[in-house]
Design a protein around this motif. Structure first.
Motif, PDB file in Angstrom:
ATOM      1  N   ILE A  29       6.484   3.375  10.927  1.00 25.10           N
ATOM      2  CA  ILE A  29       6.503   4.615  10.139  1.00 25.10           C
ATOM      3  C   ILE A  29       5.590   4.487   8.922  1.00 25.10           C
ATOM      4  O   ILE A  29       4.812   5.386   8.597  1.00 25.10           O
ATOM      5  CB  ILE A  29       7.950   4.938   9.710  1.00 25.10           C
ATOM      6  N   VAL A  30       5.676   3.345   8.248  1.00 21.06           N
ATOM      7  CA  VAL A  30       4.844   3.133   7.062  1.00 21.06           C
ATOM      8  C   VAL A  30       3.373   3.038   7.432  1.00 21.06           C
ATOM      9  O   VAL A  30       2.503   3.556   6.721  1.00 21.06           O
ATOM     10  CB  VAL A  30       5.311   1.859   6.326  1.00 21.06           C
ATOM     11  N   SER A  31       3.064   2.373   8.561  1.00 22.11           N
ATOM     12  CA  SER A  31       1.664   2.272   8.984  1.00 22.11           C
ATOM     13  C   SER A  31       1.078   3.636   9.321  1.00 22.11           C
ATOM     14  O   SER A  31      -0.108   3.881   9.084  1.00 22.11           O
ATOM     15  CB  SER A  31       1.545   1.337  10.183  1.00 22.11           C
ATOM     16  N   CYS A  32       1.901   4.540   9.859  1.00 16.14           N
ATOM     17  CA  CYS A  32       1.427   5.906  10.106  1.00 16.14           C
ATOM     18  C   CYS A  32       1.074   6.609   8.799  1.00 16.14           C
ATOM     19  O   CYS A  32       0.058   7.317   8.708  1.00 16.14           O
ATOM     20  CB  CYS A  32       2.488   6.702  10.859  1.00 16.14           C
ATOM     21  N   GLY A  33       1.905   6.415   7.769  1.00 17.85           N
ATOM     22  CA  GLY A  33       1.599   7.005   6.466  1.00 17.85           C
ATOM     23  C   GLY A  33       0.312   6.454   5.877  1.00 17.85           C
ATOM     24  O   GLY A  33      -0.500   7.195   5.306  1.00 17.85           O
ATOM     25  N   ALA A  34       0.093   5.126   6.028  1.00 16.89           N
ATOM     26  CA  ALA A  34      -1.148   4.533   5.520  1.00 16.89           C
ATOM     27  C   ALA A  34      -2.357   5.029   6.298  1.00 16.89           C
ATOM     28  O   ALA A  34      -3.435   5.257   5.719  1.00 16.89           O
ATOM     29  CB  ALA A  34      -1.058   3.012   5.603  1.00 16.89           C
ATOM     30  N   MET A  35      -2.212   5.237   7.617  1.00 11.89           N
ATOM     31  CA  MET A  35      -3.322   5.747   8.420  1.00 11.89           C
ATOM     32  C   MET A  35      -3.679   7.170   8.041  1.00 11.89           C
ATOM     33  O   MET A  35      -4.863   7.557   8.074  1.00 11.89           O
ATOM     34  CB  MET A  35      -2.964   5.670   9.905  1.00 11.89           C
ATOM     35  N   ILE A  36      -2.693   7.967   7.666  1.00 10.85           N
ATOM     36  CA  ILE A  36      -2.978   9.334   7.228  1.00 10.85           C
ATOM     37  C   ILE A  36      -3.842   9.327   5.980  1.00 10.85           C
ATOM     38  O   ILE A  36      -4.796  10.112   5.844  1.00 10.85           O
ATOM     39  CB  ILE A  36      -1.651  10.096   6.990  1.00 10.85           C
ATOM     40  N   ASP A  80      -3.558   5.199 -11.421  1.00 14.33           N
ATOM     41  CA  ASP A  80      -3.247   3.880 -10.857  1.00 14.33           C
ATOM     42  C   ASP A  80      -1.935   3.889 -10.085  1.00 14.33           C
ATOM     43  O   ASP A  80      -1.726   3.034  -9.211  1.00 14.33           O
ATOM     44  CB  ASP A  80      -3.176   2.829 -11.971  1.00 14.33           C
ATOM     45  N   MET A  81      -1.069   4.848 -10.377  1.00 14.84           N
ATOM     46  CA  MET A  81       0.193   4.940  -9.654  1.00 14.84           C
ATOM     47  C   MET A  81      -0.040   5.247  -8.179  1.00 14.84           C
ATOM     48  O   MET A  81       0.703   4.766  -7.315  1.00 14.84           O
ATOM     49  CB  MET A  81       1.082   6.006 -10.294  1.00 14.84           C
ATOM     50  N   ALA A  82      -1.083   6.037  -7.877  1.00 12.27           N
ATOM     51  CA  ALA A  82      -1.409   6.332  -6.481  1.00 12.27           C
ATOM     52  C   ALA A  82      -1.875   5.079  -5.753  1.00 12.27           C
ATOM     53  O   ALA A  82      -1.485   4.828  -4.603  1.00 12.27           O
ATOM     54  CB  ALA A  82      -2.482   7.419  -6.414  1.00 12.27           C
ATOM     55  N   ALA A  83      -2.708   4.264  -6.416  1.00 10.11           N
ATOM     56  CA  ALA A  83      -3.164   3.012  -5.800  1.00 10.11           C
ATOM     57  C   ALA A  83      -2.003   2.044  -5.590  1.00 10.11           C
ATOM     58  O   ALA A  83      -1.926   1.367  -4.561  1.00 10.11           O
ATOM     59  CB  ALA A  83      -4.244   2.372  -6.668  1.00 10.11           C
ATOM     60  N   VAL A  84      -1.090   1.982  -6.551  1.00 13.97           N
ATOM     61  CA  VAL A  84       0.078   1.113  -6.405  1.00 13.97           C
ATOM     62  C   VAL A  84       0.920   1.556  -5.211  1.00 13.97           C
ATOM     63  O   VAL A  84       1.410   0.731  -4.431  1.00 13.97           O
ATOM     64  CB  VAL A  84       0.915   1.121  -7.701  1.00 13.97           C
ATOM     65  N   PHE A  85       1.064   2.874  -5.019  1.00 11.93           N
ATOM     66  CA  PHE A  85       1.846   3.386  -3.891  1.00 11.93           C
ATOM     67  C   PHE A  85       1.202   3.027  -2.554  1.00 11.93           C
ATOM     68  O   PHE A  85       1.886   2.585  -1.622  1.00 11.93           O
ATOM     69  CB  PHE A  85       1.997   4.901  -4.005  1.00 11.93           C
ATOM     70  N   PHE A  86      -0.124   3.189  -2.448  1.00 15.37           N
ATOM     71  CA  PHE A  86      -0.803   2.902  -1.183  1.00 15.37           C
ATOM     72  C   PHE A  86      -0.708   1.416  -0.846  1.00 15.37           C
ATOM     73  O   PHE A  86      -0.400   1.043   0.300  1.00 15.37           O
ATOM     74  CB  PHE A  86      -2.261   3.327  -1.258  1.00 15.37           C
ATOM     75  N   TYR A  87      -0.955   0.549  -1.819  1.00 13.97           N
ATOM     76  CA  TYR A  87      -0.901  -0.883  -1.538  1.00 13.97           C
ATOM     77  C   TYR A  87       0.536  -1.380  -1.401  1.00 13.97           C
ATOM     78  O   TYR A  87       0.762  -2.463  -0.849  1.00 13.97           O
ATOM     79  CB  TYR A  87      -1.665  -1.649  -2.605  1.00 13.97           C
ATOM     80  N   MET A  88       1.490  -0.609  -1.873  1.00 15.73           N
ATOM     81  CA  MET A  88       2.886  -0.914  -1.580  1.00 15.73           C
ATOM     82  C   MET A  88       3.163  -0.707  -0.092  1.00 15.73           C
ATOM     83  O   MET A  88       3.873  -1.508   0.541  1.00 15.73           O
ATOM     84  CB  MET A  88       3.805  -0.034  -2.413  1.00 15.73           C
ATOM     85  N   LEU A  89       2.593   0.352   0.492  1.00 10.55           N
ATOM     86  CA  LEU A  89       2.716   0.554   1.935  1.00 10.55           C
ATOM     87  C   LEU A  89       2.065  -0.597   2.702  1.00 10.55           C
ATOM     88  O   LEU A  89       2.613  -1.074   3.705  1.00 10.55           O
ATOM     89  CB  LEU A  89       2.066   1.884   2.337  1.00 10.55           C
ATOM     90  N   ALA A  90       0.904  -1.042   2.227  1.00 11.43           N
ATOM     91  CA  ALA A  90       0.239  -2.178   2.882  1.00 11.43           C
ATOM     92  C   ALA A  90       1.090  -3.441   2.781  1.00 11.43           C
ATOM     93  O   ALA A  90       1.148  -4.234   3.736  1.00 11.43           O
ATOM     94  CB  ALA A  90      -1.131  -2.401   2.248  1.00 11.43           C
ATOM     95  N   ALA A  91       1.764  -3.637   1.654  1.00  9.98           N
ATOM     96  CA  ALA A  91       2.616  -4.816   1.492  1.00  9.98           C
ATOM     97  C   ALA A  91       3.800  -4.782   2.456  1.00  9.98           C
ATOM     98  O   ALA A  91       4.208  -5.828   2.987  1.00  9.98           O
ATOM     99  CB  ALA A  91       3.108  -4.912   0.045  1.00  9.98           C
TER     100      ALA A  91
END
Length: 373
Positions: A29-36, A80-91
């Motif tokens: 589910i998280v990988s789908c969000g990151a792909m979007i 920077d909050m947006a970048a933190v959110f995206f890399y949180m999905l990657a983590a």
């Protein structure tokens, strides 16, 4: 195949959007969000919004001289909050990959108990994170000459401009510790472990965010690398201990480095904040320019660091006392087991001697009767 983080494969598929379904398929589910987000970079309409999540914002180009080229630096802001959110999905995705393809396979071979299983997973994940962070942070310290020039920790404050690697390091640090909060749900953390994990996650977020926002990023980087190196040694020692309980030498080395690390942390903090920044000329609060070098902020920073170090030492002393008690109990149990094994042998020997005495007495009586007859 999708990435699935499941502990016990079930024959029945759980209902869609149920708790079990989300836990088993959270990485997909998280990988789908990151792909979007990544697909948004391909279209001009959505690229402006997707770029905020993927790339670092607030870059400033400093023109170079005749001898050197221009250099790009970065400062922080709300984006920077947006970048933190995206890399949180990657983590979260990386966490699931390590869990399924490395730690779960080791757990199946070792057959750990539930307590050791959760602690082994925790140490395995943190060992990878601390190892990468130590190497990454150490390379930044050497490339930016913070090790060779310790005065740079406070000279030129406020340090509003950061290199690309330094800012990306802080973004990834915040993303990792924010990702640890939903992982408590995804990994089905035990209720008795949740308060402990919430405390140390909150302490990490508090200190990293404070160093980032107060422009103490240089001091924070040095203290993080120092702390991560000591924690890396602890979790590696715990992994070796779970594999073979005879491997306990690592804890002794970690205990010595832990005490030295607390002393170095307090020393660097007092030198930088208590003496270096206190002796600076500009001591006026200016949020726009990023200058927080005032007495109240300095006292608050030192108080937070000292309280955290005292709390860690208190936990360390309790940990050592608990280990000492457990070691003493095991020694007492071994002594009791040895004594219980020796007791029946002694009783058998005594019974054997008594039997031989009675037999000899009976034989002597028979001989006397035969002679009298």
């Amino acid at each position: 195949m999708g990435i699935r983080d499941r502990k016990k494969p079930s024959s029945k598929n759980p209902p869609v959007f149920s708790h079990e379904f989300i836990i088993q398929n959270h990485a997909d589910i998280v990988s789908c969000g990151a792909m979007i987000v990544l697909l948004g970079l391909m279209f001009e309409i959505s690229a402006k919004f997707a770029v905020v999540f993927v790339t670092l914002q607030y870059n400033v180009t400093v023109p170079g001289t005749e001898e050197s080229d221009s250099v790009s630096y970065y400062h922080y802001g709300f984006k920077d909050m947006a970048a933190v959110f995206f890399y949180m999905l990657a983590a979260i995705i990386v966490h699931a990959i390590i869990q399924e393809y490395v730690l779960d396979k080791i757990n199946r071979r070792m057959h750990f108990s539930k307590t050791k299983h959760s602690k082994f997973n925790e140490s395995g994940q943190l060992s990878v994170f601390y190892f990468i962070s130590c190497i990454w942070g150490g390379s930044i310290l050497f490339s930016d000459n913070y090790i060779s020039n310790p005065l740079s920790l406070w000279e030129g404050y406020p340090h509003t401009l950061m290199s690309f690697q330094q800012k990306f390091f802080y973004i990834c640090q915040l993303a990792y510790w924010f990702h640890a909060l939903p992982e408590l749900y995804f990994q089905k953390a035990r209720k008795e472990d949740i308060p402990r994990q919430l405390i140390y996650i909150g302490l990490y977020l508090f200190h990293i965010t404070g160093a980032y926002l107060l422009n103490l990023n240089r001091l924070g980087l040095v203290l993080l690398v120092l702390h991560y190196f000591i924690e890396l040694l602890f979790h590696i020692s715990r992994l070796l201990y779970f594999c073979d309980e005879k491997n306990q030498k690592g804890f002794t080395v970690w205990a010595l480095l832990f005490i030295l690390g607390r002393l170095l942390t307090l020393t660097l903090s007092v030198l930088t904040v208590g003496f270096g920044l206190a002796g600076a000329e500009n001591q006026v609060l200016d949020v726009n320019s990023g200058n927080f070098n005032v007495l109240f902020v300095r006292i608050s920073v030192l108080a937070a660091i000292c309280c955290t170090q005292a709390f860690m030492m208190w936990k360390f002393i309790n940990f050592q006392l608990r280990r000492w008690r457990e070691h003493k109990q095991t020694q007492n149990l071994k002594k009791k087991s040895v004594n219980t094994k020796n007791k029946p042998k002694r009783e058998n020997k005594e019974n054997g001697t008594n039997e031989t005495i009675t037999l000899n007495g009976a034989d002597a009586a028979r001989g006397r009767k035969e002679k009298s007859s």
